[in-house]
Scaffold this motif. Structure first.
Motif, PDB file in Angstrom:
ATOM      1  N   LEU A 170       0.850  -1.183   0.000  1.00 17.20           N
ATOM      2  CA  LEU A 170       0.000   0.000   0.000  1.00 17.20           C
ATOM      3  C   LEU A 170       0.888   1.237   0.000  1.00 17.20           C
ATOM      4  CD1 LEU A 170      -2.541  -1.162   2.693  1.00 17.20           C
ATOM      5  CD2 LEU A 170      -2.902  -1.125   0.245  1.00 17.20           C
ATOM      6  N   ASN A 171       0.829   2.026  -1.055  1.00 14.15           N
ATOM      7  CA  ASN A 171       1.671   3.197  -1.161  1.00 14.15           C
ATOM      8  C   ASN A 171       1.180   4.034  -2.343  1.00 14.15           C
ATOM      9  OD1 ASN A 171       3.984   4.787  -0.532  1.00 14.15           O
ATOM     10  ND2 ASN A 171       4.972   3.975  -2.358  1.00 14.15           N
ATOM     11  N   PRO A 172       1.034   5.326  -2.213  1.00 11.10           N
ATOM     12  CA  PRO A 172       1.292   6.102  -1.004  1.00 11.10           C
ATOM     13  C   PRO A 172       0.018   6.297  -0.186  1.00 11.10           C
ATOM     14  CG  PRO A 172       0.898   7.573  -2.830  1.00 11.10           C
ATOM     15  CD  PRO A 172       0.767   6.167  -3.377  1.00 11.10           C
ATOM     16  N   VAL A 173       0.163   7.028   0.919  1.00 14.18           N
ATOM     17  CA  VAL A 173      -0.995   7.546   1.619  1.00 14.18           C
ATOM     18  C   VAL A 173      -1.510   8.740   0.830  1.00 14.18           C
ATOM     19  CG1 VAL A 173      -1.813   8.599   3.773  1.00 14.18           C
ATOM     20  CG2 VAL A 173      -0.083   6.789   3.836  1.00 14.18           C
ATOM     21  N   ILE A 174      -2.815   8.871   0.726  1.00  9.41           N
ATOM     22  CA  ILE A 174      -3.410   9.981  -0.020  1.00  9.41           C
ATOM     23  C   ILE A 174      -4.360  10.733   0.904  1.00  9.41           C
ATOM     24  CG2 ILE A 174      -4.842  10.652  -1.983  1.00  9.41           C
ATOM     25  CD1 ILE A 174      -3.995   8.076  -3.348  1.00  9.41           C
ATOM     26  N   LEU A 175      -4.136  12.033   1.043  1.00 15.97           N
ATOM     27  CA  LEU A 175      -5.056  12.884   1.775  1.00 15.97           C
ATOM     28  C   LEU A 175      -5.981  13.570   0.777  1.00 15.97           C
ATOM     29  CD1 LEU A 175      -2.666  14.591   4.362  1.00 15.97           C
ATOM     30  CD2 LEU A 175      -3.894  12.412   4.539  1.00 15.97           C
TER      31      LEU A 175
END
Length: 593
Positions: A170-175
């Motif tokens: 899981l990559n990347p974190v998304i805001l």
């Protein structure tokens, strides 16, 4: 609401309270038996702090189709919050905003999570706007932790799975940042990527993203649990990965990783790994490493910009896999506090029982940890589910969950609780407090912001919980609609922290406090006199003392002062005009017709 598959994750914020308009929304898959399918998202709303609710079906994703004509299979795991226009004090002008995961049939990967839904509507269900977002190289979108910020922006935290990068899970974190477009009555979306570091080639993973902001909206944290190459510990374990902003979300900086081995009390409650490989944890008195493993967690940010986390922790079995040793239902609940660089820990409880069975959807019921804060950020709250697996009668095991609450005072650095909200007041048990005997609360959702000055508590937690229809004996009930309930009696009082009011109540004549006209229908004018240039706060309360309007907070003039306010949208009845100046408080009655 539709079946339990809507609520099996603990990550989404589906309940939100907005203190400016004393309103709560609850987002869910649509109410049975209305047409449209279980993939439709709807919401319920209360405009009086949860006393009454409008539960008419208000669909916000009726199309289930992107603007390019791609059909979606359905929406799941919805988040819901409130957008209140700046300066607005009428709930009728506010918007519900929802987001969540959307299923579709990808031509390469098949059916899976490929889109985010973003939907909004006025509280009465009008002005519906429905949109969907995706990326070409993405097959998973599970947005969690939806929150509103005081600057009017709305945020959620997400993560992306890229199949073309085999070493990354899981990559990347998304805001996701959402801002209101007044012309279109819709919300624009900006995606901010927070990459993870897999350069060390570890068996890396990440899950359960969260985001939260301080009351002033400037300091915020994005957190995901997992492992990446920035962790200096060889025996890293699953731990929080933290990004921080101090400019309201314009920029985000990755923080140093927490060092588990420096948190003595946390290590003391962690079971040693299975160093000898016999399949069980080593002797707790031995020298095998103890590696805390973050399972579930949730976050809130206080008025000093500190991150508070409730984390459900256990211990690793070994260093070669991502599995963990917990025994049968053994988890420790820890309160972690950090500014991003230094960490504190305190144990707030533990779960040592078998998890509850409730049908075919899953074999266990998790702790469902939730975090919240007071409007001013001076108090932090945690809730979690727990059940003691004990016989309460012949062939009658206690497996139904209690809802527990914990409160923390930032100023006093003190904790109250855990408190069992399944316990009917006045009921006494010699052993444990059994939910089976008094009440049942599954899948509880706690608002990220609590009610200050509630009907029952000084600090009241808006909580909605459900009761599923499925049972181990009849798992077919898993597909039946859930009944949801609003728990009004969850909270804490100031006196529990040793806090006593220093305010002196004075008569209205002390300030020459008046309001004209009285009765009022539209505009009202408050007049009052101050002895010097004192800071004052003027607010309007309902008859039971709940704040319904912040009129003004300002530095007053010595002598006569005035403040106008609009009452046209308020329900007719008797209200209280409250003036606080320095340590004195006066109240005048106002009749609205």
């Amino acid at each position: 609401s539709y079946n339990i598959y809507s609520v099996l994750t603990e990550g989404q914020n589906s309940v939100t309270y907005n203190p400016d308009i004393n309103s709560i929304v609850f987002c869910h898959r649509q109410n049975y038996p209305h047409p449209g399918g279980s993939g439709i998202i709807s919401f319920d709303v209360s405009t009086d702090g949860g006393v009454t609710w409008d539960t008419t079906t208000k669909q916000v994703t009726p199309m289930l189709m992107t603007e390019d004509g791609i059909a979606l299979d359905g929406n799941r795991y919805p988040n819901g919050t409130i957008y209140n226009p700046p300066g607005n004090d009428d709930p009728a002008n506010a918007f519900f905003f929802g987001s969540g995961a959307s299923l579709w049939n990808d031509p390469d990967f098949g059916s899976g999570w490929g889109w985010e839904f973003v939907a909004s509507a006025k509280f009465d269900g009008t002005m519906v706007d429905e949109a969907y977002y995706t990326n070409a190289d993405t097959n998973i979108y599970l947005p969690f932790g939806l929150v509103y910020n005081v600057d009017g922006s709305i945020w959620h935290a997400n993560y992306r799975r890229e199949e073309n990068l085999s070493h990354q899970l899981l990559n990347p974190v998304i805001l996701g940042k959402f801002t209101f477009n007044e012309t279109a009555n819709s919300f624009g979306r900006t995606a901010i990527e927070l990459p993870l570091n897999y350069s060390e080639g570890r068996d890396s993973f990440a899950f359960n993203p969260r985001i939260a902001f301080s009351p002033d909206g400037q300091t915020g944290y994005a957190v995901i649990a997992g492992i990446d190459g920035d962790d200096p510990e060889v025996l890293a374990g699953s731990k929080p990965i933290v990004w921080k902003t101090t400019d309201g979300g314009d920029t985000w900086d990755k923080q140093p990783r927490v060092m588990w081995q420096e948190l003595d009390s946390l290590i003391a409650y962690t079971i040693p790994i299975d160093a000898d490989g016999d399949g069980t944890s080593d002797d707790p008195a031995g020298d095998s490493p103890r590696i805390p493993f973050t399972k579930q967690f949730d976050i809130a940010v206080d008025d000093e910009g500190m991150l508070h986390m409730i984390a459900e922790l256990s211990g690793h079995t070994d260093t070669a896999s991502n599995t963990y040793w917990a025994g049968e239902g053994v988890y420790e609940f820890f309160h972690l506090i950090t500014d991003g660089t230094t960490w504190q820990e305190r144990r707030i409880g533990g779960s040592y029982n078998s998890d509850a069975d409730f049908g075919a959807a899953t074999s266990t019921l998790d702790a469902r940890v939730q975090a919240s804060r007071s409007e001013d950020g001076e108090f932090i709250f945690f809730t979690f589910a727990q059940t003691y697996y004990e016989e309460v009668g012949e062939d009658q095991p206690n497996t139904n969950p209690d809802i527990y609450g914990v409160a923390y005072s930032v100023e006093r650095d003190s904790t109250v609780g855990p408190r069992n909200y399944g316990l009917v007041p006045g009921t006494v048990f010699d052993d444990f407090e059994f939910t089976d005997v008094v009440a049942v609360g599954y899948f509880h959702h706690t608002s990220p912001v609590a009610i200050t000055g509630g009907a029952f508590w000084d600090l009241e937690l808006p909580i909605i919980y459900g009761i599923p229809r499925g049972t181990p004996d009849d798992p077919s009930g898993d597909l039946l609609p859930i009944d949801f309930y609003f728990l009004r009696s969850a909270g804490f009082d100031y006196g529990e922290f040793g806090i006593t009011s220093t305010e002196e109540v004075v008569p209205a004549d002390y300030f020459q406090l008046q309001v004209q006209p009285n009765p009022a229908q539209g505009e009202a004018l408050a007049s009052f006199a101050l002895e010097n240039n004192a800071r004052y706060t003027l607010s309007l309360l309902n008859i039971v003392g709940q704040k319904v309007m912040d009129i003004e907070t300002a530095l007053g003039f010595g002598g006569a002062n005035q403040a106008g306010f609009d009452v046209a949208g308020l329900t007719p009845g008797l209200y209280l005009l409250r003036l606080q100046a320095e340590n004195k408080v006066a109240v005048a009655k106002l009749l609205i017709k």
